[in-house]
Design an enzyme around this catalytic site. Sequence first.
Site, short mmCIF file in Angstrom:
data_model
loop_
_atom_site.label_atom_id
_atom_site.label_comp_id
_atom_site.label_asym_id
_atom_site.label_seq_id
_atom_site.Cartn_x
_atom_site.Cartn_y
_atom_site.Cartn_z
N GLY A 241 0.77 -1.24 0.00
CA GLY A 241 0.00 0.00 0.00
C GLY A 241 0.80 1.28 0.00
O GLY A 241 0.22 2.37 -0.08
N CYS A 345 -13.00 2.75 -29.07
CA CYS A 345 -14.32 3.35 -29.22
C CYS A 345 -15.05 3.45 -27.89
O CYS A 345 -16.06 2.79 -27.65
CB CYS A 345 -15.14 2.54 -30.21
SG CYS A 345 -14.24 2.35 -31.74
C1 LIG Z 1 -2.63 -5.48 -4.00
C2 LIG Z 1 -2.15 -5.98 -2.71
C3 LIG Z 1 -0.89 -5.64 -2.24
C4 LIG Z 1 0.01 -4.66 -2.94
O1 LIG Z 1 -0.48 -3.38 -2.88
P1 LIG Z 1 0.40 -2.14 -3.37
O2 LIG Z 1 -0.45 -0.97 -3.10
O3 LIG Z 1 0.69 -2.34 -4.81
O4 LIG Z 1 1.64 -2.14 -2.54
C5 LIG Z 1 -0.46 -6.21 -1.07
N1 LIG Z 1 -1.24 -7.07 -0.37
C6 LIG Z 1 -2.47 -7.42 -0.80
C7 LIG Z 1 -3.26 -8.38 0.00
C8 LIG Z 1 -2.97 -6.89 -1.98
O5 LIG Z 1 -4.19 -7.22 -2.39
#
Ligand SMILES: *Cc1c(COP(=O)(O)O)cnc(C)c1O
Length: 421
Positions: A241, A345
């Site tokens: 995240g 489109c």
């Molecule tokens: C998508 C996801 C991540 C990675 O998220 P980022 O924002 O790309 O770092 C990590 N853990 C889980 C469970 C995810 O679904």
Amino acid sequence: MMMHDFSYRGNELYCEKVLVRDIVKKVGTPLYIYSYKTFVEHLRKLQRAFATVRPLICYSMKANSNLAILKTLVDKGAGLDIVSGGELYRARRVGCPPEKIVFAGVGKSFEEIEDAIRYGILLFNVESVPELELIERAAGRLKAKVNVSLRINPGVDPQTHDHIATGKAESKFGLDIQTATRIFADKSRYKNLSLCAIHVHIGSQIVTGSPFVEAFRKTLRFIDKLAKQGTVIKYLNVGGGLGVIYDSENPQTAAQFARRILPLFKGRKFKLVFEPGRFIAANSGILVGQVLYVKQTQVKNFAIVNVAMNDLIRPSLYGAYHGVLPLKRNTRAPKEVYDVVGPICESGDVLAKDRHMQELHPDDYIALMSAGAYGFVMASNYNSRPRAAEVLVRGSHFEVVRKRESLQQLVEGETIPAFIA
Ligand SMILES: *Cc1c(COP(=O)(O)O)cnc(C)c1O
């Protein structure tokens, strides 16, 4: 510090030591170009920031799962965060050690679960009670003891785009604390599982530490409550995240993130697991296209390019921002304002809106910046457009790591049944 290895030398865009135009001449467009060095550097930033606690960093491969990228990161010590049987297959293809693989996702099938147990992955991140029961059954059948982490939904707002917020109470992800408490209290029911871990992932593109701190505090309170009931947590998976710079964001650095969250975990015995995707991949790639037409209407200038939402859907899907740079910069050229759009489109086929940039002409090449994460992996064949090629650059070398799709491949697997003849 440089956040990536795509920059102008003179007035020409380079990836590391390679002139981007040279790659384009050889491989054509639309084309994803990745920098080996940027990928490795971003992994290293996290490894360095958290060196004192030696975490397991499982790169979230859904961000960019090209085998060359996975091999690059696995060779530098990363594990992998997978969300499907297909991703498990990729992890095996690059020889990722099973004890460095964690498996997330709300909809794992029985076959996917069995395959992952057979491979011997470290942890299943479990998101519901029926899933837990299915894993218990699969483990029983395979006579395996399987490590499980419960993904808890801490009910925090990560202050990001709604489509990429996953830790709010109303989201489909994870288990609320009450349900998780009940599962742990009941854990003797699960003879083939070791409920030894907690997982929390609150969303993506989070630029400040506060939502993380709030989520981890709640998680730690939960872990303390479990300890009183005799449950020992061996792994805390804090998800991914971490936000990156697309435009004018000012996200925390890995070091700032570490300073903010490490004190929370002081004296704790569990191993930390991270699942960064975007942080490692986003700034490590660009998408190059070519201007087909410049169309002037009474209200707008459109640069119509040969890249479209099927190649990079983030702007259409989230209104996401990607910088647009010409491969050949001309600082003396007049400036114009463009909407950069694709040939598909759909009026949603917009890559960039209202961009003030040097005047564009047919055949000019442009680069969509920071397209390394959630770019190619989300590509489709909509409008029967073959998917783009992918190139990896390292120093002064480059190689095609995924061929451009052919027209033949577009119809592969399709048949015309005799009964319509
Ligand atoms: C998508 C996801 C991540 C990675 O998220 P980022 O924002 O790309 O770092 C990590 N853990 C889980 C469970 C995810 O679904």
